[in-house]
Design a protein around this motif. Structure first.
Motif, mmCIF file in Angstrom:
data_model
loop_
_atom_site.group_PDB
_atom_site.id
_atom_site.type_symbol
_atom_site.label_atom_id
_atom_site.label_comp_id
_atom_site.label_asym_id
_atom_site.label_seq_id
_atom_site.Cartn_x
_atom_site.Cartn_y
_atom_site.Cartn_z
ATOM 1 N N SER A 1 -4.715 8.391 4.577
ATOM 2 C CA SER A 1 -4.393 9.407 3.572
ATOM 3 C C SER A 1 -5.243 10.649 3.772
ATOM 4 O O SER A 1 -4.773 11.783 3.618
ATOM 5 C CB SER A 1 -4.610 8.836 2.166
ATOM 6 N N ASP B 1 -2.271 8.016 -0.395
ATOM 7 C CA ASP B 1 -2.810 8.684 -1.578
ATOM 8 C C ASP B 1 -2.821 10.193 -1.343
ATOM 9 O O ASP B 1 -3.425 10.670 -0.387
ATOM 10 C CB ASP B 1 -4.227 8.180 -1.850
ATOM 11 N N TYR C 1 0.833 -1.201 0.000
ATOM 12 C CA TYR C 1 0.000 0.000 0.000
ATOM 13 C C TYR C 1 0.870 1.255 0.000
ATOM 14 O O TYR C 1 1.995 1.253 0.486
ATOM 15 C CB TYR C 1 -0.912 0.031 1.238
ATOM 16 N N GLN C 2 0.306 2.317 -0.559
ATOM 17 C CA GLN C 2 0.898 3.648 -0.514
ATOM 18 C C GLN C 2 -0.168 4.654 -0.098
ATOM 19 O O GLN C 2 -1.355 4.481 -0.388
ATOM 20 C CB GLN C 2 1.448 4.066 -1.888
ATOM 21 N N TRP D 1 3.713 -1.568 3.656
ATOM 22 C CA TRP D 1 3.894 -0.321 2.920
ATOM 23 C C TRP D 1 4.836 -0.565 1.754
ATOM 24 O O TRP D 1 5.844 -1.248 1.887
ATOM 25 C CB TRP D 1 4.471 0.770 3.824
ATOM 26 N N ALA D 2 4.509 0.005 0.615
ATOM 27 C CA ALA D 2 5.356 -0.120 -0.582
ATOM 28 C C ALA D 2 6.449 0.928 -0.511
ATOM 29 O O ALA D 2 6.408 1.957 -1.188
ATOM 30 C CB ALA D 2 4.522 0.052 -1.843
ATOM 31 N N GLY D 3 7.446 0.673 0.309
ATOM 32 C CA GLY D 3 8.492 1.652 0.549
ATOM 33 C C GLY D 3 8.481 2.046 2.011
ATOM 34 O O GLY D 3 8.094 1.266 2.885
ATOM 35 N N SER E 1 8.694 8.535 3.693
ATOM 36 C CA SER E 1 8.777 9.130 2.359
ATOM 37 C C SER E 1 7.397 9.421 1.799
ATOM 38 O O SER E 1 7.180 10.450 1.142
ATOM 39 C CB SER E 1 9.547 8.199 1.419
ATOM 40 N N ASP E 2 6.448 8.526 2.043
ATOM 41 C CA ASP E 2 5.067 8.750 1.601
ATOM 42 C C ASP E 2 4.488 10.003 2.247
ATOM 43 O O ASP E 2 3.824 10.815 1.585
ATOM 44 C CB ASP E 2 4.196 7.538 1.948
ATOM 45 N N LEU F 1 7.138 4.608 5.031
ATOM 46 C CA LEU F 1 6.005 5.462 5.351
ATOM 47 C C LEU F 1 6.441 6.925 5.448
ATOM 48 O O LEU F 1 5.704 7.826 5.049
ATOM 49 C CB LEU F 1 5.362 5.007 6.666
ATOM 50 N N GLN G 1 8.133 -1.302 7.696
ATOM 51 C CA GLN G 1 7.365 -1.544 6.478
ATOM 52 C C GLN G 1 6.029 -2.210 6.756
ATOM 53 O O GLN G 1 5.099 -2.100 5.954
ATOM 54 C CB GLN G 1 8.184 -2.411 5.508
ATOM 55 N N GLN H 1 5.905 13.204 0.627
ATOM 56 C CA GLN H 1 5.389 13.492 -0.707
ATOM 57 C C GLN H 1 3.949 13.984 -0.671
ATOM 58 O O GLN H 1 3.569 14.895 -1.416
ATOM 59 C CB GLN H 1 5.499 12.242 -1.585
#
Length: 234
Positions: A175, A33, A30-31, A81-83, A87-88, A85, A62, A91
């Motif tokens: 999100s 949004d 998941y990322q 998490w796809a990467g 960094s998400d 958290l 993760q 962004q």
């Protein structure tokens, strides 16, 4: 001997099959949004330095964590998490602030050479999680500094968002609360960007007047004494 070993072999085969099934369970990534923010087209607007952005230690992993009714946290073995958290989060905040402040001049801390921010945002996120029966919750604190590094605003934030219980909807709710944080941040930054910060006026140091040389004491001049004489004639 063969008849005695056969049940053991069957049991071992069954266990290996079960382990294989567990190991092959799919893991969903998941990322967060960021929504559909409209990006500014011109490189103008308020200059914002975002960061440092600090997140709680338990969020720096993760695995997607699940908040239970008793307050405990358990890992979700089928969701990650796809990467990272962190960094998400960076962004989402960058894109949301750029859209809401109508500026492309946003840089993550520690900044870039020659970049002079009008506003610096120091953000600490102490909680951002949810659970099957727990809403998505965000606890954070921000500090806004002006271009002279002086504190202009500080605030504690608590935001909640309900969801349907599944992992996908929990990520959607997380999100949403992050976008609502960006909305409140932008509302606090706008007054600082619209009001020019007066520069400090420095008065020149007063120059002491030169010391006067003491004048010698004035000696009064002696005035001539006139004597009137009378002349008698006989």
């Amino acid at each position: 001997m063969i008849s005695l070993r056969l049940p053991s072999v069957l049991v071992l085969t069954s266990l290996l099959s079960m382990v294989g099934c567990v190991a092959q369970q799919p893991v969903t990534l998941y990322q967060l949004d960021s929504g559909n923010p409209q990006m500014p087209v011109t490189n103008k607007g308020v200059a914002v330095l975002l960061g440092p952005v600090s997140i709680a230690d338990y969020l720096q992993q993760q695995t997607l964590l699940q908040r239970q009714q008793d307050g405990s946290l358990t890992p979700d073995t089928q969701a990650r998490w796809a990467g990272t958290l962190g960094s998400d989060i960076d962004q989402v905040l960058l894109r949301q602030l750029a859209s809401r402040l109508n500026t492309q001049r946003l840089v993550m801390a520690p900044g870039a050479a020659g970049f002079v921010p009008d506003v610096q945002v120091e953000l600490t996120i102490s909680r951002m999680d949810s659970g099957p029966q727990q809403p998505a919750v965000l606890d954070a604190q921000w500090r806004l500094l002006d271009r002279r590094g002086q504190l202009r605003d500080s605030r504690l934030i608590h935001i909640e968002e309900p969801h349907q219980g599944g992992s996908a909807d929990q990520v959607r709710a997380q999100s949403v609360i992050l976008r609502r944080l960006a909305e409140q941040l932008a509302a606090a930054i706008k007054p600082m960007s619209e009001q020019p910060i007066a520069e400090e006026t420095r008065k020149p140091a007063a120059v002491p007047a030169p010391a006067k040389t003491p004048e010698p004491p004035q000696i009064p001049k002696a005035a001539p004494v006139r004597q009137q004489t009378e002349v008698f004639r006989f």
